[in-house]
Design a protein around this motif. Structure first.
Motif, PDB file in Angstrom:
ATOM      1  N   ALA A 125      -8.572   2.535  11.396  1.00 63.59           N
ATOM      2  CA  ALA A 125      -8.474   2.234  10.157  1.00 63.59           C
ATOM      3  C   ALA A 125      -6.957   2.329   9.789  1.00 63.59           C
ATOM      4  O   ALA A 125      -6.677   1.412   8.581  1.00 63.59           O
ATOM      5  CB  ALA A 125      -8.990   3.767   9.440  1.00 63.59           C
ATOM      6  N   ILE A 126      -6.383   2.837  10.401  1.00 63.25           N
ATOM      7  CA  ILE A 126      -4.767   2.939  10.018  1.00 63.25           C
ATOM      8  C   ILE A 126      -4.051   1.648  10.965  1.00 63.25           C
ATOM      9  O   ILE A 126      -3.157   1.302  10.186  1.00 63.25           O
ATOM     10  CB  ILE A 126      -4.191   4.165  10.269  1.00 63.25           C
ATOM     11  N   ASN A 220      -0.387   6.546  18.418  1.00 68.14           N
ATOM     12  CA  ASN A 220      -0.391   5.049  17.736  1.00 68.14           C
ATOM     13  C   ASN A 220      -0.603   5.288  16.244  1.00 68.14           C
ATOM     14  O   ASN A 220       0.030   4.231  15.587  1.00 68.14           O
ATOM     15  CB  ASN A 220      -1.703   4.206  18.146  1.00 68.14           C
ATOM     16  N   ILE A 221      -1.188   6.155  15.847  1.00 73.17           N
ATOM     17  CA  ILE A 221      -1.287   6.297  14.140  1.00 73.17           C
ATOM     18  C   ILE A 221       0.164   6.713  13.770  1.00 73.17           C
ATOM     19  O   ILE A 221       0.620   6.136  12.690  1.00 73.17           O
ATOM     20  CB  ILE A 221      -2.130   7.471  13.757  1.00 73.17           C
ATOM     21  N   VAL A 222       0.926   7.731  14.260  1.00 71.71           N
ATOM     22  CA  VAL A 222       2.389   8.081  13.961  1.00 71.71           C
ATOM     23  C   VAL A 222       3.237   6.946  14.045  1.00 71.71           C
ATOM     24  O   VAL A 222       3.944   6.488  12.942  1.00 71.71           O
ATOM     25  CB  VAL A 222       2.802   9.361  14.797  1.00 71.71           C
ATOM     26  N   LEU A 223       3.160   6.181  15.005  1.00 69.89           N
ATOM     27  CA  LEU A 223       3.883   5.017  15.214  1.00 69.89           C
ATOM     28  C   LEU A 223       3.996   4.148  14.107  1.00 69.89           C
ATOM     29  O   LEU A 223       4.845   3.363  13.554  1.00 69.89           O
ATOM     30  CB  LEU A 223       3.810   4.288  16.510  1.00 69.89           C
ATOM     31  N   SER A 224       2.560   3.704  13.769  1.00 65.33           N
ATOM     32  CA  SER A 224       2.005   2.821  12.750  1.00 65.33           C
ATOM     33  C   SER A 224       2.516   3.570  11.184  1.00 65.33           C
ATOM     34  O   SER A 224       3.132   2.581  10.519  1.00 65.33           O
ATOM     35  CB  SER A 224       0.674   2.671  12.797  1.00 65.33           C
ATOM     36  N   ILE A 225       2.382   4.809  11.010  1.00 65.63           N
ATOM     37  CA  ILE A 225       3.011   5.272   9.812  1.00 65.63           C
ATOM     38  C   ILE A 225       4.449   5.115   9.882  1.00 65.63           C
ATOM     39  O   ILE A 225       5.156   4.779   8.572  1.00 65.63           O
ATOM     40  CB  ILE A 225       2.468   6.648   9.728  1.00 65.63           C
ATOM     41  N   LEU A 226       5.120   5.260  10.806  1.00 67.15           N
ATOM     42  CA  LEU A 226       6.618   5.249  10.862  1.00 67.15           C
ATOM     43  C   LEU A 226       7.168   3.736  10.336  1.00 67.15           C
ATOM     44  O   LEU A 226       8.312   3.675   9.979  1.00 67.15           O
ATOM     45  CB  LEU A 226       7.159   5.998  12.258  1.00 67.15           C
ATOM     46  N   ARG A 229       7.229   0.499   5.457  1.00 67.10           N
ATOM     47  CA  ARG A 229       8.290   0.308   4.845  1.00 67.10           C
ATOM     48  C   ARG A 229       8.015   1.256   3.428  1.00 67.10           C
ATOM     49  O   ARG A 229       9.152   1.856   2.995  1.00 67.10           O
ATOM     50  CB  ARG A 229       8.518  -0.961   4.476  1.00 67.10           C
ATOM     51  N   SER A 230       6.714   1.305   2.964  1.00 60.40           N
ATOM     52  CA  SER A 230       6.787   1.936   1.782  1.00 60.40           C
ATOM     53  C   SER A 230       6.359   3.307   2.022  1.00 60.40           C
ATOM     54  O   SER A 230       5.764   3.733   2.667  1.00 60.40           O
ATOM     55  CB  SER A 230       5.444   1.339   0.985  1.00 60.40           C
ATOM     56  N   SER A 231       7.220   4.185   1.071  1.00 60.14           N
ATOM     57  CA  SER A 231       6.852   5.747   1.258  1.00 60.14           C
ATOM     58  C   SER A 231       5.591   6.138   0.846  1.00 60.14           C
ATOM     59  O   SER A 231       4.671   6.966   1.367  1.00 60.14           O
ATOM     60  CB  SER A 231       8.065   6.377   0.517  1.00 60.14           C
ATOM     61  N   GLU A 232       4.727   5.427  -0.244  1.00 56.55           N
ATOM     62  CA  GLU A 232       3.657   5.713  -0.829  1.00 56.55           C
ATOM     63  C   GLU A 232       2.634   5.171   0.096  1.00 56.55           C
ATOM     64  O   GLU A 232       1.489   6.026   0.392  1.00 56.55           O
ATOM     65  CB  GLU A 232       3.668   4.813  -2.198  1.00 56.55           C
ATOM     66  N   GLY A 233       2.909   4.031   1.107  1.00 58.34           N
ATOM     67  CA  GLY A 233       1.951   3.526   2.072  1.00 58.34           C
ATOM     68  C   GLY A 233       1.816   4.813   3.086  1.00 58.34           C
ATOM     69  O   GLY A 233       0.723   5.144   3.642  1.00 58.34           O
ATOM     70  N   ARG A 234       2.921   5.121   3.515  1.00 58.80           N
ATOM     71  CA  ARG A 234       3.196   6.365   4.648  1.00 58.80           C
ATOM     72  C   ARG A 234       2.185   7.503   4.040  1.00 58.80           C
ATOM     73  O   ARG A 234       1.452   8.249   4.889  1.00 58.80           O
ATOM     74  CB  ARG A 234       4.642   6.723   4.961  1.00 58.80           C
ATOM     75  N   LYS A 235       2.564   8.100   2.766  1.00 54.51           N
ATOM     76  CA  LYS A 235       1.789   9.227   2.356  1.00 54.51           C
ATOM     77  C   LYS A 235       0.373   9.017   2.147  1.00 54.51           C
ATOM     78  O   LYS A 235      -0.483   9.813   2.678  1.00 54.51           O
ATOM     79  CB  LYS A 235       2.509   9.378   0.866  1.00 54.51           C
ATOM     80  N   LYS A 236      -0.162   7.999   1.792  1.00 56.08           N
ATOM     81  CA  LYS A 236      -1.528   7.330   1.780  1.00 56.08           C
ATOM     82  C   LYS A 236      -2.247   7.454   3.034  1.00 56.08           C
ATOM     83  O   LYS A 236      -3.336   8.116   3.209  1.00 56.08           O
ATOM     84  CB  LYS A 236      -1.847   6.139   0.997  1.00 56.08           C
ATOM     85  N   PHE A 238      -0.974   8.960   5.888  1.00 57.52           N
ATOM     86  CA  PHE A 238      -1.009  10.348   6.524  1.00 57.52           C
ATOM     87  C   PHE A 238      -2.022  11.000   5.807  1.00 57.52           C
ATOM     88  O   PHE A 238      -2.807  11.820   6.675  1.00 57.52           O
ATOM     89  CB  PHE A 238       0.396  10.988   6.230  1.00 57.52           C
ATOM     90  N   SER A 239      -2.497  11.030   4.375  1.00 63.19           N
ATOM     91  CA  SER A 239      -3.416  11.775   3.997  1.00 63.19           C
ATOM     92  C   SER A 239      -4.966  11.562   4.420  1.00 63.19           C
ATOM     93  O   SER A 239      -6.004  12.223   4.258  1.00 63.19           O
ATOM     94  CB  SER A 239      -3.306  11.549   2.411  1.00 63.19           C
ATOM     95  N   THR A 240      -5.151  10.383   4.848  1.00 66.41           N
ATOM     96  CA  THR A 240      -6.545   9.808   5.323  1.00 66.41           C
ATOM     97  C   THR A 240      -6.924  10.722   6.554  1.00 66.41           C
ATOM     98  O   THR A 240      -8.094  10.717   6.827  1.00 66.41           O
ATOM     99  CB  THR A 240      -6.447   8.352   5.484  1.00 66.41           C
ATOM    100  N   CYS A 241      -5.830  11.158   7.485  1.00 67.82           N
ATOM    101  CA  CYS A 241      -6.249  11.601   8.708  1.00 67.82           C
ATOM    102  C   CYS A 241      -5.601  13.373   8.804  1.00 67.82           C
ATOM    103  O   CYS A 241      -5.609  13.867   9.873  1.00 67.82           O
ATOM    104  CB  CYS A 241      -5.298  11.025   9.791  1.00 67.82           C
TER     105      CYS A 241
END
Length: 317
Positions: A125-126, A220-226, A229-236, A238-241
């Motif tokens: 998903a991420i 891989n999820i953590v790498l993808s989140i890092l 570029r968007s902090s809002e995207g990172r927050k969203k 992270f919240s899904t998992c």
């Protein structure tokens, strides 16, 4: 011991969580509360996911099966345990014990692998959102759950058969509150090398394989989140998992504590306390983890409370 003098055990006696008489009623009330919360919480998750069309996604499909597994595993253990708090002699028949062990293994192995499947779902998903509905299609979801149950059933059959292939002809007092591999094999009056090897290989293989899937998925999820570029995207993202990460940490942390203890400090009493946690406490905590930290589940609960009759008539299976 001569063959003619061997008397096969026909029933086992549990020591229970504690053998102190003054603790039986307080412990009964504590574990009755835990089991009641487990049943209500997991039934609530199952109902919400079944009735709410917005929760008809792979993530919640797997969460519903985790809730089914949690409530089943607790029901294998808790009712007999609660009865034993109220009786003077905590006995179980030989075949009832074998059945309980087999059922417990089915659901604990299923939980190990459904958590791995849920981690893989979050990874897709991420990390591959455009391919998500293709890679984790309804057909694939059903196949993954079916394979999980088939594997857990076959594993339980092999392991429980091995444990009960040895002779039990001396002590029949189990230092536990349910029929489990280690305390049962400790009572055997015959060679336990083969069943102990089967139990060890099965437990090690299941835990290592599922943990590898979980760790690779979340790496891989953590790498993808890092990389976002968007902090809002990172927050969203992270919240899904976040809820699943918490549930996985609690569950595997308990298993690792149990299996990675040094031999010098390992004891059946420590195993007993760890078993209380992953057979009764974690199934109670999971619905809280997934509801309190999940906006979709909280929104579905509000919709259900607003119109329960309409939600039930539109139930999805």
């Amino acid at each position: 011991m001569a063959p003619g003098n061997v008397t096969q055990v026909t029933e086992f006696v549990f020591i229970g969580v504690s053998d102190l008489p003054e603790l039986q009623i307080p412990l009964f009330l504590v574990f009755l509360l835990i089991y009641g919360l487990t049943v209500m919480g997991n039934l609530g998750i199952i109902t919400l996911i079944s009735v709410d069309s917005r929760l008809q996604t792979p993530m919640y499909f797997f969460l519903r099966h985790l809730a089914i597994i949690n409530i089943s595993n607790s029901t294998v253990i808790a009712p007999k345990m609660l009865i034993n708090f109220l009786v003077s002699k905590k006995t179980t028949s030989y075949y009832e014990c074998a059945t309980q062990l087999g059922a417990f293994l089915v659901f604990i192995v299923a939980e190990v692998f459904i958590l791995a499947v849920m981690a893989y779902d979050r990874y897709v998903a991420i990390c591959n959102p455009l391919l998500y509905m293709v890679v984790v299609s309804r057909r694939i979801c059903n196949l993954l759950v079916l394979l999980t149950y088939l594997y857990s059933f076959s594993t339980a059959t092999v392991v429980s058969s091995s444990v009960f292939s040895v002779s039990y002809c001396a002590s029949n007092v189990i230092n536990h509150f349910y029929c489990d591999n280690v305390p049962l094999l400790a009572l055997s009056c015959s060679d336990t090398y083969i069943p102990e090897t089967v139990v060890f290989i099965s437990a090690a293989t299941n835990i290592l394989f599922s943990m590898t899937v979980v760790l690779i998925s979340y790496f891989n999820i953590v790498l993808s989140i890092l990389r976002m570029r968007s902090s809002e995207g990172r927050k969203k993202a992270f919240s899904t998992c976040a809820s699943h990460m918490m549930a996985v940490t609690v569950f595997y942390g308990t298993l690792l504590f149990m299996y990675l203890q040094p031999r010098t400090s390992h004891s059946l009493d420590t195993d007993k306390m760890a078993s209380v946690f992953y057979t009764l406490v974690i199934p109670m905590l999971n619905p809280m983890i997934y509801s309190l930290r999940n906006k979709d589940v909280k929104a579905a609960l509000r919709r259900f409370m607003t119109n329960p009759c309409g939600s039930l008539t539109a139930m999805y299976f």
